[in-house]
Design a protein around this motif. Structure first.
Motif, mmCIF file in Angstrom:
data_model
loop_
_atom_site.group_PDB
_atom_site.id
_atom_site.type_symbol
_atom_site.label_atom_id
_atom_site.label_comp_id
_atom_site.label_asym_id
_atom_site.label_seq_id
_atom_site.Cartn_x
_atom_site.Cartn_y
_atom_site.Cartn_z
ATOM 1 N N HIS A 154 46.837 45.236 42.404
ATOM 2 C CA HIS A 154 48.077 44.887 41.710
ATOM 3 C C HIS A 154 48.885 46.121 41.327
ATOM 4 O O HIS A 154 50.049 45.993 40.943
ATOM 5 N N SER A 155 48.257 47.285 41.402
ATOM 6 C CA SER A 155 48.956 48.507 41.007
ATOM 7 C C SER A 155 48.318 49.704 41.691
ATOM 8 O O SER A 155 47.238 49.607 42.278
ATOM 9 N N THR B 46 47.467 45.149 35.760
ATOM 10 C CA THR B 46 48.812 44.578 35.871
ATOM 11 C C THR B 46 49.765 45.109 34.810
ATOM 12 O O THR B 46 50.907 44.679 34.736
ATOM 13 N N ARG C 22 52.696 46.056 41.863
ATOM 14 C CA ARG C 22 53.012 45.159 42.967
ATOM 15 C C ARG C 22 54.102 44.196 42.534
ATOM 16 O O ARG C 22 54.050 43.638 41.432
ATOM 17 N N LYS C 23 55.092 44.000 43.381
ATOM 18 C CA LYS C 23 56.187 43.075 43.082
ATOM 19 C C LYS C 23 55.688 41.637 43.223
ATOM 20 O O LYS C 23 54.744 41.361 43.963
ATOM 21 N N GLU D 193 55.581 40.322 46.767
ATOM 22 C CA GLU D 193 54.973 41.273 47.709
ATOM 23 C C GLU D 193 53.513 40.902 47.965
ATOM 24 O O GLU D 193 52.757 40.653 47.028
ATOM 25 N N ALA E 266 49.585 41.747 49.219
ATOM 26 C CA ALA E 266 48.723 42.911 49.005
ATOM 27 C C ALA E 266 48.900 43.924 50.134
ATOM 28 O O ALA E 266 48.953 45.131 49.890
ATOM 29 N N GLU F 288 51.591 44.403 52.045
ATOM 30 C CA GLU F 288 52.886 45.060 51.901
ATOM 31 C C GLU F 288 52.855 46.101 50.790
ATOM 32 O O GLU F 288 53.413 47.193 50.927
ATOM 33 N N PHE F 289 52.192 45.765 49.699
ATOM 34 C CA PHE F 289 52.068 46.706 48.586
ATOM 35 C C PHE F 289 51.306 47.967 49.027
ATOM 36 O O PHE F 289 51.722 49.086 48.749
ATOM 37 N N ARG G 242 53.378 50.207 51.085
ATOM 38 C CA ARG G 242 54.387 50.908 50.295
ATOM 39 C C ARG G 242 53.800 52.099 49.540
ATOM 40 O O ARG G 242 54.401 53.157 49.495
#
Length: 137
Positions: free
Chosen positions: A53-54, A98, A123-124, A127, A129, A131-132, A135
């Motif tokens: 998540h981050s 989060t 994470r948006k 989005e 996992a 895609e995150f 990025r």
């Protein structure tokens, strides 16, 4: 007696294989995961059993100092974090946190002990996992 011995031997063999498999993803100098691990995580994320998540990113000035920095970073990271060595001077830590405040607290603790550039990304909502990870990695 023969079947028990065979079972034990197979158990030891499979344990050895799992250790060898994990070591291929580890950087020997730091104990962090290496670039090969990114591909493994991408496969897990595609199947949905892994969803960070981050991420926190740490960049040091000199690659020669990475072993020292690795010890400091390890002592500050909570459990369930995936530190991945990217190049010689950058570490990306994938987490399930989060809250930006919790990430800032960890980054601040690390920066108190070592001069390092740090940033965080969440994470948006729309989005995946995968895609995150693309990025931030």
């Amino acid at each position: 007696m023969g079947i028990g011995t065979l079972g034990t031997a197979l158990g030891v063999f499979f344990l050895f294989l799992s250790i060898i498999g994990e070591e291929r993803y580890m950087d020997a100098g730091t104990g962090f995961y290496n670039d090969d691990f990114v591909g493994f995580l991408a496969k897990l994320a595609a199947k949905k059993p892994y969803a960070p998540h981050s991420a926190m990113t740490f960049t040091i000035e000199s690659a020669e100092d990475m072993t020292e920095f690795a010890g400091i970073l390890r002592s500050q990271l909570p459990e369930d974090c995936e530190p991945i060595l990217r190049g010689g001077r950058k570490v990306v830590v994938l987490t399930k946190v989060t809250s930006r405040a919790l990430l800032a607290m960890v980054m601040g603790d690390v920066q108190e002990e070592y001069r390092v550039t740090a940033s965080a990304a969440l994470r948006k909502k729309d989005e995946t996992a995968g895609e995150f990870m693309e990025r931030v990695l």
